[in-house]
Design a protein around this motif. Structure first.
Motif, PDB file in Angstrom:
ATOM      1  N   GLY A 289       0.789  -1.225   0.000  1.00 22.36           N
ATOM      2  CA  GLY A 289       0.000   0.000   0.000  1.00 22.36           C
ATOM      3  C   GLY A 289       0.820   1.274   0.000  1.00 22.36           C
ATOM      4  O   GLY A 289       0.281   2.375   0.048  1.00 22.36           O
ATOM      5  N   LYS A 292       3.731   1.744  -4.863  1.00 20.01           N
ATOM      6  CA  LYS A 292       4.828   1.427  -5.771  1.00 20.01           C
ATOM      7  C   LYS A 292       4.378   1.510  -7.233  1.00 20.01           C
ATOM      8  O   LYS A 292       5.161   1.842  -8.116  1.00 20.01           O
ATOM      9  CB  LYS A 292       5.372   0.021  -5.476  1.00 20.01           C
ATOM     10  N   THR A 293       3.088   1.201  -7.454  1.00 20.12           N
ATOM     11  CA  THR A 293       2.612   1.108  -8.834  1.00 20.12           C
ATOM     12  C   THR A 293       2.791   2.414  -9.594  1.00 20.12           C
ATOM     13  O   THR A 293       3.220   2.412 -10.751  1.00 20.12           O
ATOM     14  CB  THR A 293       1.122   0.702  -8.849  1.00 20.12           C
TER      15      THR A 293
HETATM   16  P1  ADP Z   1       1.669  -1.079  -3.439  1.00 21.33           P
HETATM   17  O1  ADP Z   1       2.916  -0.389  -3.013  1.00 21.33           O
HETATM   18  O2  ADP Z   1       1.182  -2.044  -2.426  1.00 21.33           O
HETATM   19  O3  ADP Z   1       1.772  -1.673  -4.815  1.00 21.33           O
HETATM   20  P2  ADP Z   1      -0.252   0.602  -4.706  1.00 21.33           P
HETATM   21  O4  ADP Z   1       0.657   1.148  -5.724  1.00 21.33           O
HETATM   22  O5  ADP Z   1      -1.215  -0.432  -5.121  1.00 21.33           O
HETATM   23  O6  ADP Z   1       0.574   0.067  -3.472  1.00 21.33           O
HETATM   24  O7  ADP Z   1      -0.999   1.830  -4.016  1.00 21.33           O
HETATM   25  C1  ADP Z   1      -1.981   1.626  -3.046  1.00 21.33           C
HETATM   26  C2  ADP Z   1      -3.056   2.663  -3.170  1.00 21.33           C
HETATM   27  O8  ADP Z   1      -2.570   3.935  -2.757  1.00 21.33           O
HETATM   28  C3  ADP Z   1      -3.561   2.849  -4.589  1.00 21.33           C
HETATM   29  O9  ADP Z   1      -4.952   2.941  -4.557  1.00 21.33           O
HETATM   30  C4  ADP Z   1      -2.915   4.150  -5.023  1.00 21.33           C
HETATM   31  O10 ADP Z   1      -3.687   4.832  -5.972  1.00 21.33           O
HETATM   32  C5  ADP Z   1      -2.837   4.925  -3.730  1.00 21.33           C
HETATM   33  N1  ADP Z   1      -1.746   5.895  -3.664  1.00 21.33           N
HETATM   34  C6  ADP Z   1      -0.483   5.745  -4.120  1.00 21.33           C
HETATM   35  N2  ADP Z   1       0.263   6.826  -3.866  1.00 21.33           N
HETATM   36  C7  ADP Z   1      -0.533   7.702  -3.198  1.00 21.33           C
HETATM   37  C8  ADP Z   1      -0.339   9.003  -2.659  1.00 21.33           C
HETATM   38  N3  ADP Z   1       0.838   9.632  -2.731  1.00 21.33           N
HETATM   39  N4  ADP Z   1      -1.383   9.592  -2.055  1.00 21.33           N
HETATM   40  C9  ADP Z   1      -2.570   8.972  -1.974  1.00 21.33           C
HETATM   41  N5  ADP Z   1      -2.827   7.757  -2.462  1.00 21.33           N
HETATM   42  C10 ADP Z   1      -1.811   7.098  -3.076  1.00 21.33           C
END
Ligand code: ADP
Ligand code: MG
Length: 684
Positions: A289, A292-293
């Motif tokens: 969460g 990273k994506t």
């Molecule tokens: P992981 O690192 O587990 O892959 P994700 O990339 O799936 O995490 O991101 C988790 C969630 O947080 C997603 O819904 C994403 O859109 C949201 N997210 C990512 N960066 C931010 C940010 N800077 N502020 C708010 N939400 C974010």
């Protein structure tokens, strides 16, 4: 004695025994020196027989004065020698070794080790080891005696005799390869001494010193290997460059949120790698969460902006599909063509493959199948690998050799303690997103016994009434997918009854991919209130409206898995819950569940997990590319890891390719100990 020769040439070995030794990993004579004892028996205390008690492991010296043999029943021969020591006598007993009596006529002096039996008046020893005393010091008795890992057919006596002979005859052939400075600094014995002492220790103290050195050397050589690999990576310039492109900036502007400062820093690090003339080799660590994506998407956008191709690999179809959706949503508005490529054959796949080979598709998302042969890229310059702590040094090297020297970014949610990360991924640069996006809530975590499981159902119901969703995960035990599936189906039936007014879906491993995707789709769109599943949702699934994660039989999961599962909730702004339903029996399982309830910090949990299980289990040795250390233990010997890493780094800083004649012995030694590694590092 040439230590590099086949062990077959050793006196008393030959082809037959050579084969047996080979099965123990002993090929060269040298390898016997590194066949370390698995244990030691202290037989150094030679005392009169009568001073030992019933059941003691006794070592006694005596002169044979008589021998007798009896055959109490078929197939059993008992040989009993009477030995004299000082004023008294004792018996030594062997079973089914009829040659003993002839071999040791009266007058022979023997050193006997075995279990003391005082039940017969005269002390009697059941012999486990013995040797003739003819002036030489004892090898099998009368000292701290090594016990070797072996197969049935190679005896302890063989190992001891052979290794002692090698040590005696190898003279100056065992060359020190560590710099004197390092030996001095850490007060470690030189190699010949360490090898002698690890096999035939003078005392427990000298054994520990010997071990300390050999452990250090194991880590040190490993770090040298990683350093050489890293040096190779930075030696070969890449063939592509990205130049100026607006796309990452545009993508950032379109986002509904701001990058966290950690994300911003990490993106800078990655962008610098992409702009560097050398291929990127970076590990991106970030708890579940952490976001990273989006970082991956920025990198993909940069490649696309430069007219290059890139791909994003995920470990399962389901995750690849989800990534594909996210990446499309982010990149298609920038006129980047993103395609999903699955393992199966779908409608339109041929066309997609064609468009990839002509360069019309800029970003390809799929499982690792997409870097295998049938897919040809026109100009692949960036490979992003998600959730792949199972990606070893060698696979990465193989990927590097794919022709284009692509930039590689490995993303993992497995929080790896720093020392270990440096050890495991020392050939990679590491970026860490060490903060979660703002507004994330603490996920309330509770442990329920099976009899209390009704409470979990109550919670699911309450959340569903508010329009929120729940996961219920039951474990895949892998012994039989059929039985596991049945367990999931049963639980599904029960929940469906208990939650009659709500819609419950089921997802398990035996379903076909389209079926799985349909169910996931329904859950994502909120058509399902509850998703019952085997662990296929373990990593990466992103449904912000899900607020409850119930893990059934939670004692069957490892800590890393539990942490991953919990990370599936708490992704939106609502209070979320993780319920661990379990009746743990083992101490380990109890500790795991307690740790989960205590903290939500992935790094703390990783440390706990390491403490509970040890690193081999934690990473799955073979899959992770983690070498199997012979003596060293990454957890117990952490300080040594740190020292070895520092020293290796320093040495390579001064001599990055080990070309300095002063390091010749080190290079030779390294190449012969790690031939695979040496090959990949292009040295030797
Ligand atoms: P992981 O690192 O587990 O892959 P994700 O990339 O799936 O995490 O991101 C988790 C969630 O947080 C997603 O819904 C994403 O859109 C949201 N997210 C990512 N960066 C931010 C940010 N800077 N502020 C708010 N939400 C974010
Ligand atoms: Mg992810």
């Amino acid at each position: 004695m040439d230590l590099q020769r086949s062990v077959q040439f050793l006196k008393g070995v030959g082809p037959g025994r050579g084969k047996q030794l080979e099965r123990l990993g002993i090929i060269k004579i040298w390898d016997l020196l590194y066949h370390f004892p698995r244990d030691y028996q202290d037989r150094s205390l030679i005392k009169p027989a009568h001073s030992f008690s019933q059941g003691d492991l006794a070592t006694v010296k005596g002169t044979v004065i008589a021998g007798q043999e009896s055959k109490p029943r078929r197939g059993l021969t008992i040989t009993k020698l009477t030995l004299q020591e000082g004023g008294g006598t004792f018996y030594a007993v062997w079973f089914n070794q009829p040659y003993i009596k002839k071999q040791y006529p009266p007058g022979k002096k023997l050193l006997i080790t075995g279990k003391m039996d005082r039940g017969f008046g005269v002390p009697q020893i059941q012999v486990t080891d013995h040797e003739v005393l003819d002036g030489e010091e004892g090898l099998h008795s009368g000292r701290i005696v090594p016990v070797y890992p072996s197969t049935e057919n190679v005896s302890q006596r063989f190992f001891r005799t052979a290794i002692m002979a090698i040590l005696r005859e190898s003279g100056t052939e065992i060359k020190e390869f560590l710099p004197d400075r390092i030996l001095d600094q850490y007060n470690m014995p030189c190699l010949p001494e360490a090898l002698y002492e690890v096999h035939f220790p003078e005392s427990m103290e000298s054994l520990n010193r010997a071990k300390k050195r050999l452990i250090f050397e194991e880590f040190f050589l490993f770090q040298i290997g990683i350093g050489l690999q890293r040096c190779k990576n930075t030696r070969q310039e890449k063939l592509h460059a990205y130049g100026e492109t607006k796309l990452p900036g545009l993508l950032l502007k379109e986002l509904p949120f701001q990058l966290t400062s950690a994300q911003g820093r990490v993106w800078q690090e990655i962008e610098a790698d992409l702009d560097s003339p050398y291929p990127m080799n970076r590990l991106l660590q970030g708890d579940v969460g952490a976001g990273k994506t989006i970082i991956a998407a920025l990198a993909l956008a940069k490649a696309a902006g430069a007219g290059q191709q890139s791909c994003l690999m995920a470990p399962t179809e389901l995750l690849a599909e989800q990534h594909s959706r996210t990446i499309k949503r982010l990149l298609e508005p920038l006129s980047i063509r993103v395609e999903f490529l699955s393992g199966g054959s779908r409608k339109g796949k041929q066309k997609i493959l064609e468009d990839i080979s002509t360069g019309q598709v800029q970003v390809v998302v799929g499982t690792h199948a997409l870097i295998q042969d049938q897919v040809t890229f026109k100009n692949l310059t960036l490979v992003v690998v998600d959730e792949q702590h199972r990606f070893g040094v060698r696979q990465r090297a193989a990927l590097q050799d794919k022709g284009h020297k692509p930039d590689i970014l490995v993303m993992t949610a497995t929080p790896i303690p720093r020392t270990l990360a440096l050890t495991l991924y020392g050939d990679l640069n590491i970026s860490v997103i060490d903060m979660l996006p703002p507004g994330r809530q603490q996920i309330k975590t509770h442990h329920l016994s099976l009899t209390q499981a009704g409470k979990a159902v109550g919670l699911i119901k309450k959340e569903a009434e508010q329009g929120r969703q729940s996961y219920v995960v039951c474990p895949l035990v892998e012994e039989s997918e059929k039985i596991d599936t049945q367990a999931a189906v049963d639980l599904f039936d029960r929940l469906q009854k208990a939650l009659a007014n709500f819609s419950v879906g089921l997802l398990h491993g035996r379903m076909k991919a389209p079926e799985k995707e349909a169910i996931m789709g329904d859950f994502r769109m909120g058509k399902l209130d509850v998703l019952v599943s085997t662990t296929v949702i373990e990593v990466g699934v992103d449904v912000p409206n899900a607020t409850v994660m119930v893990v059934w039989d939670a004692q069957r999961f490892g800590l890393a898995q539990l942490h991953q599962l919990r990370g599936r909730v708490g992704r939106g702004s609502q209070q979320s819950y993780c319920i661990l339903v379990a009746d743990p029996v083992t101490q380990e399982a109890k500790e795991r569940i307690a740790a989960m309830c205590r903290t939500q910090d992935g790094f703390i949990l990783a440390e706990e997990d390491l403490k509970i299980r040890g690193p081999g289990e934690f990473f799955g040795t073979r899959q992770s590319g983690l070498p199997e250390f012979k003596l060293a233990d990454l957890v117990r010997d952490r300080q040594q890891v740190e020292h070895a890493r520092r020293e290796a780094e320093e040495l390579l800083k001064a001599d990055p390719e080990l070309r300095n004649p002063a390091n010749r012995d080190l290079l030779d030694h390294f190449a012969s100990r790690f031939p695979d590694f040496a090959r990949y590092s292009d040295i030797s």
